[in-house]
Design a protein around this motif. Sequence first.
Motif, PDB file in Angstrom:
ATOM      1  N   ALA A 243      27.896   2.076 -11.064  1.00  0.00           N
ATOM      2  CA  ALA A 243      28.040   0.963 -10.119  1.00  0.00           C
ATOM      3  C   ALA A 243      26.740   0.191 -10.006  1.00  0.00           C
ATOM      4  N   GLY A 244      25.610   0.862 -10.297  1.00  0.00           N
ATOM      5  CA  GLY A 244      24.317   0.206 -10.246  1.00  0.00           C
ATOM      6  C   GLY A 244      23.938  -0.523 -11.521  1.00  0.00           C
ATOM      7  N   GLY A 245      24.770  -0.401 -12.566  1.00  0.00           N
ATOM      8  CA  GLY A 245      24.512  -1.145 -13.799  1.00  0.00           C
ATOM      9  C   GLY A 245      23.834  -0.344 -14.890  1.00  0.00           C
ATOM     10  N   GLN A 246      23.654   0.975 -14.697  1.00  0.00           N
ATOM     11  CA  GLN A 246      23.047   1.792 -15.752  1.00  0.00           C
ATOM     12  C   GLN A 246      24.107   2.155 -16.803  1.00  0.00           C
ATOM     13  N   PRO A 247      23.776   2.045 -18.091  1.00  0.00           N
ATOM     14  CA  PRO A 247      24.758   2.385 -19.129  1.00  0.00           C
ATOM     15  C   PRO A 247      25.214   3.840 -19.016  1.00  0.00           C
ATOM     16  N   VAL A 248      26.465   4.053 -19.328  1.00  0.00           N
ATOM     17  CA  VAL A 248      27.044   5.391 -19.251  1.00  0.00           C
ATOM     18  C   VAL A 248      27.518   5.790 -20.641  1.00  0.00           C
ATOM     19  N   ALA A 249      27.197   7.004 -21.038  1.00  0.00           N
ATOM     20  CA  ALA A 249      27.680   7.504 -22.335  1.00  0.00           C
ATOM     21  C   ALA A 249      29.147   7.886 -22.207  1.00  0.00           C
ATOM     22  N   GLY A 250      29.899   7.572 -23.234  1.00  0.00           N
ATOM     23  CA  GLY A 250      31.314   7.918 -23.183  1.00  0.00           C
ATOM     24  C   GLY A 250      32.090   7.286 -24.314  1.00  0.00           C
ATOM     25  N   GLN A 251      33.356   7.126 -24.084  1.00  0.00           N
ATOM     26  CA  GLN A 251      34.254   6.591 -25.117  1.00  0.00           C
ATOM     27  C   GLN A 251      35.227   5.624 -24.461  1.00  0.00           C
ATOM     28  N   ILE A 252      35.781   4.755 -25.297  1.00  0.00           N
ATOM     29  CA  ILE A 252      36.849   3.893 -24.775  1.00  0.00           C
ATOM     30  C   ILE A 252      38.079   4.007 -25.671  1.00  0.00           C
ATOM     31  N   SER A 253      39.202   3.796 -25.049  1.00  0.00           N
ATOM     32  CA  SER A 253      40.455   3.658 -25.794  1.00  0.00           C
ATOM     33  C   SER A 253      41.040   2.315 -25.415  1.00  0.00           C
ATOM     34  N   LEU A 254      41.591   1.637 -26.387  1.00  0.00           N
ATOM     35  CA  LEU A 254      42.237   0.369 -26.056  1.00  0.00           C
ATOM     36  C   LEU A 254      43.500   0.208 -26.887  1.00  0.00           C
ATOM     37  N   ALA A 255      44.470  -0.430 -26.270  1.00  0.00           N
ATOM     38  CA  ALA A 255      45.734  -0.703 -26.955  1.00  0.00           C
ATOM     39  C   ALA A 255      46.107  -2.155 -26.714  1.00  0.00           C
ATOM     40  N   ALA A 256      46.533  -2.827 -27.757  1.00  0.00           N
ATOM     41  CA  ALA A 256      47.050  -4.192 -27.633  1.00  0.00           C
ATOM     42  C   ALA A 256      48.571  -4.105 -27.667  1.00  0.00           C
ATOM     43  N   ILE A 257      49.185  -4.540 -26.580  1.00  0.00           N
ATOM     44  CA  ILE A 257      50.637  -4.393 -26.441  1.00  0.00           C
ATOM     45  C   ILE A 257      51.315  -5.746 -26.623  1.00  0.00           C
ATOM     46  N   ASP A 269      41.621   4.844 -30.261  1.00  0.00           N
ATOM     47  CA  ASP A 269      41.370   5.932 -29.320  1.00  0.00           C
ATOM     48  C   ASP A 269      39.969   6.479 -29.517  1.00  0.00           C
ATOM     49  N   ASP A 270      39.296   6.687 -28.384  1.00  0.00           N
ATOM     50  CA  ASP A 270      38.010   7.389 -28.373  1.00  0.00           C
ATOM     51  C   ASP A 270      36.951   6.741 -29.268  1.00  0.00           C
ATOM     52  N   LEU A 271      36.815   5.422 -29.142  1.00  0.00           N
ATOM     53  CA  LEU A 271      35.703   4.757 -29.822  1.00  0.00           C
ATOM     54  C   LEU A 271      34.430   5.083 -29.043  1.00  0.00           C
ATOM     55  N   PRO A 272      33.407   5.631 -29.693  1.00  0.00           N
ATOM     56  CA  PRO A 272      32.198   5.983 -28.943  1.00  0.00           C
ATOM     57  C   PRO A 272      31.443   4.741 -28.477  1.00  0.00           C
ATOM     58  N   LEU A 273      30.895   4.853 -27.279  1.00  0.00           N
ATOM     59  CA  LEU A 273      30.062   3.767 -26.747  1.00  0.00           C
ATOM     60  C   LEU A 273      28.655   3.897 -27.314  1.00  0.00           C
ATOM     61  N   ASP A 274      28.036   2.740 -27.579  1.00  0.00           N
ATOM     62  CA  ASP A 274      26.654   2.751 -28.058  1.00  0.00           C
ATOM     63  C   ASP A 274      25.705   3.161 -26.920  1.00  0.00           C
ATOM     64  N   ASP A 275      24.414   3.204 -27.250  1.00  0.00           N
ATOM     65  CA  ASP A 275      23.424   3.626 -26.261  1.00  0.00           C
ATOM     66  C   ASP A 275      23.391   2.710 -25.040  1.00  0.00           C
ATOM     67  N   ASP A 276      23.734   1.447 -25.254  1.00  0.00           N
ATOM     68  CA  ASP A 276      23.729   0.525 -24.112  1.00  0.00           C
ATOM     69  C   ASP A 276      25.080   0.502 -23.391  1.00  0.00           C
ATOM     70  N   GLY A 277      25.935   1.468 -23.705  1.00  0.00           N
ATOM     71  CA  GLY A 277      27.208   1.593 -23.000  1.00  0.00           C
ATOM     72  C   GLY A 277      28.268   0.602 -23.453  1.00  0.00           C
ATOM     73  N   THR A 278      28.102   0.024 -24.642  1.00  0.00           N
ATOM     74  CA  THR A 278      29.079  -0.976 -25.094  1.00  0.00           C
ATOM     75  C   THR A 278      29.804  -0.508 -26.355  1.00  0.00           C
TER      76      THR A 278
END
Lengths: 367, 68
Positions: A243-257, A269-278
């Motif tokens: 919430a404070g704007g610090q990048p978070v390590a993780g993954q994203i999943s996205l679907a185009a419907i 599914d589970d695309l890894p986020l870069d170091d800057d959280g993108t």
Amino acid sequence: MRIRRTALVVVLLAALLAGVWPGQAAPAAQVLVETDPPAPAIVPDDTLVTTRLRVVDANGMPVRGARVALHLDTPPRPKVITTDFPHVEGTTLIDLETVLPDGELRFQAVYPIRGTYTFPARVTLPDGQIVEATPTLSIRENPAEVRNMLIMVGLLFAFGFVSGLIVGSGRKRAGVAALVLAAFWLTGSTALAHNPSGKEPSAQAGPVTVTAEADGLRATATISPGSGAVGRLNEIVVRLTTAGGQPVAGQISLAAIHLEDNVPIYRFDDLPLDDDGTARVAVQFFDGTEHELRFTARATDGRAVAWQVPVEVVGFPPPLNVKVRMWLLLLAVVALGLFLGLWVSGRRADRQLASSGGYQYSTAHRN
Amino acid sequence: MSRVTSRADVGRLTATPLAQLQASVNAQVALVLITAALVLWAILFSNYPLVHDTFHELRHSLYFVPCH
């Protein structure tokens, strides 16, 4: 003796070149593309295909931690017979760059047209070496469409042939003429009109950003441009922060419907986020209708946030030259049947003439 | 009555009616082709929304018809 010496020199040179020529060296890694279902079972614009792009070493083992920049390019425009989506031919369907923690990129996609797709990939191995490869995937046309085409061509030929027989018989066919005129009236009023309502989907040229917050996470998706257009890529950038704007390590999943059919056309599914959280991926919406992007971002500590963004996609009529080419081909089938029918009718008249020994003609027609 | 043994004889004996018949054949051939052209264009290639939407599935079910 001189010939033998020359041959020896040639053999030695060939051996030397084989040893030092860069192309002959074993590649540091290979890029392979596999699909589920396999290529022969894929139906264009229908099957949601799981595609795996694997980076493997010389022993066939996955290269962990490689970074891949991938294009998925659609088949080039066919020379004669068009596909369902001419604006998609020779364009890019997916463009992304990501790290492959386990040496494999897995995504799902609907391949919209038949032909050979190419996957130009530039892989940066963990040791810094760069491997470039262009795997391909060939997809056949939907068998049902081929069958329907044969039926259609048969019907057009039959229509032309029967018309030729009728016209060639030389008798008046008031009913046929009326039918022809009725068809003319029914279709003529609409045939030349070009989208008379003038209603086009509103295009959002600028980027659209949507933010969602949950569990102390803030996820932002930026789609640029904000609306889709067939044949063009839309870049999607997802950022996960606190919430404070610090990048978070993780993954994203996205679907185009595809909302009209309520089916996914892409799923990552589970695309890894870069170091800057993108994470960044670009996709093409190949059907001119409403879509929705559904995101889920997961931090490595298990927290997650989900949200969605509607995307309106502008469709275009097929290029006029493509339409005219296919129209003339179909018309040629009718013309072929028509002239064959006329020819058969003429032959039949000649046979009748020969078998009856000649026409009995009234002298009233003499000059 | 006179006996005619070939189509050419018919042509010589009935030049005007045969010419009319031939003109009629040409006109009918043209009519059939024009009608086929218009119907094919309207059903398979027209962008008119009502027609496009009505025949959208048909267009997508044929191998050679571009839709978008």
